[in-house]
Design a protein around this motif. Structure first.
Motif, short mmCIF file in Angstrom:
data_model
loop_
_atom_site.label_atom_id
_atom_site.label_comp_id
_atom_site.label_asym_id
_atom_site.label_seq_id
_atom_site.Cartn_x
_atom_site.Cartn_y
_atom_site.Cartn_z
N ASP A 82 0.88 -0.84 0.15
CA ASP A 82 -0.54 0.12 -0.34
C ASP A 82 0.72 1.11 -0.02
OD1 ASP A 82 0.35 0.55 2.83
OD2 ASP A 82 -0.92 -0.53 3.87
N ALA A 83 0.56 2.58 0.29
CA ALA A 83 1.20 3.65 0.44
C ALA A 83 2.91 3.99 1.11
CB ALA A 83 0.38 4.62 0.02
N THR A 84 2.39 2.99 2.01
CA THR A 84 3.08 2.82 3.12
C THR A 84 3.99 1.73 3.26
OG1 THR A 84 1.32 2.69 4.73
CG2 THR A 84 2.19 4.97 3.82
N HIS A 85 3.60 1.06 3.11
CA HIS A 85 4.47 -0.81 3.29
C HIS A 85 4.45 -0.64 1.94
CE1 HIS A 85 3.12 -4.33 5.69
NE2 HIS A 85 4.34 -4.36 5.63
N GLY A 86 5.90 -1.95 2.10
CA GLY A 86 6.34 -2.46 1.18
C GLY A 86 6.75 -3.80 1.57
N GLU A 87 6.72 -5.12 0.88
CA GLU A 87 7.58 -6.29 0.83
C GLU A 87 9.08 -6.91 0.05
OE1 GLU A 87 5.98 -10.66 0.93
OE2 GLU A 87 4.84 -9.21 0.63
N ILE A 88 9.22 -6.77 1.02
CA ILE A 88 10.79 -7.99 -0.13
C ILE A 88 10.88 -8.87 -0.25
CG2 ILE A 88 13.33 -8.79 0.40
CD1 ILE A 88 13.49 -6.19 2.75
N LYS A 89 10.74 -9.19 -1.41
CA LYS A 89 10.64 -10.44 -2.14
C LYS A 89 11.70 -11.05 -3.01
CE LYS A 89 6.80 -12.16 -2.93
NZ LYS A 89 6.32 -13.60 -1.64
#
Length: 166
Positions: A82-89
């Motif tokens: 979302d606009a403030t949350h990222g995920e490492i993949k």
């Protein structure tokens, strides 16, 4: 002592070139094929959350490859949740390049990119077996802490969820 180790890692990764990658090259495809195979070898199929090439091309994902001259050293991706949350993949170091600071350099790159994109939190899922212990240690050294499942993940004894604020 810590600064000596940091200097050694910096000199060993000084020639690392990290670039946005379109996932079309055979070296990247081979590394990701190996990555997926090892995930399935070390976790039950329904607990493998690694993405294949097509999924990594999604509009909410940016994928980077890391190169030493013309040799692929590793890769990693950042997914916008979302606009403030990222995920490492898809964090992965080439087998013949482990222990040289490449994963730490890639992780620092992903953290910096997440900050630049305005994310306030960065999370990841990794495996829970001993095979994944080095990855868990790497993430912990970079400020990630174990957390409950996030996004669409559910509690899974074969998964470890980690997050950090930025």
């Amino acid at each position: 002592m810590s600064s000596d180790i940091d200097e050694q890692l910096s000199s060993r990764t000084a020639d690392l070139r990290i670039v946005v990658d379109d996932l079309s090259g055979p070296k990247v495809a081979a590394l990701l094929t190996q990555h997926l195979a090892e995930m399935y070898d070390n976790s039950p199929a329904d607990s493998v959350h690694a993405l294949d090439l097509d999924a990594l091309r999604g509009p909410d994902i940016t994928f980077w490859s890391a190169w030493e001259d013309s040799e692929l050293a590793g890769c990693g991706a950042l997914k916008r949740l979302d606009a403030t949350h990222g995920e490492i993949k898809s964090m992965r170091t080439a087998t013949d390049r482990t222990g040289r600071g490449i994963a730490a350099t890639l992780l620092n790159h992903l953290i910096a990119e997440a900050r630049a994109r305005g994310f306030h939190r960065l999370s990841l899922e990794t495996g829970a077996s001993d095979y994944f212990a080095p990855a868990q240690r790497l993430y912990a050294r970079h400020g990630f802490e174990v957390c409950p499942p996030f996004a669409d993940y559910i509690e899974d004894p074969h998964s470890v969820f980690m997050t950090r604020t930025l």
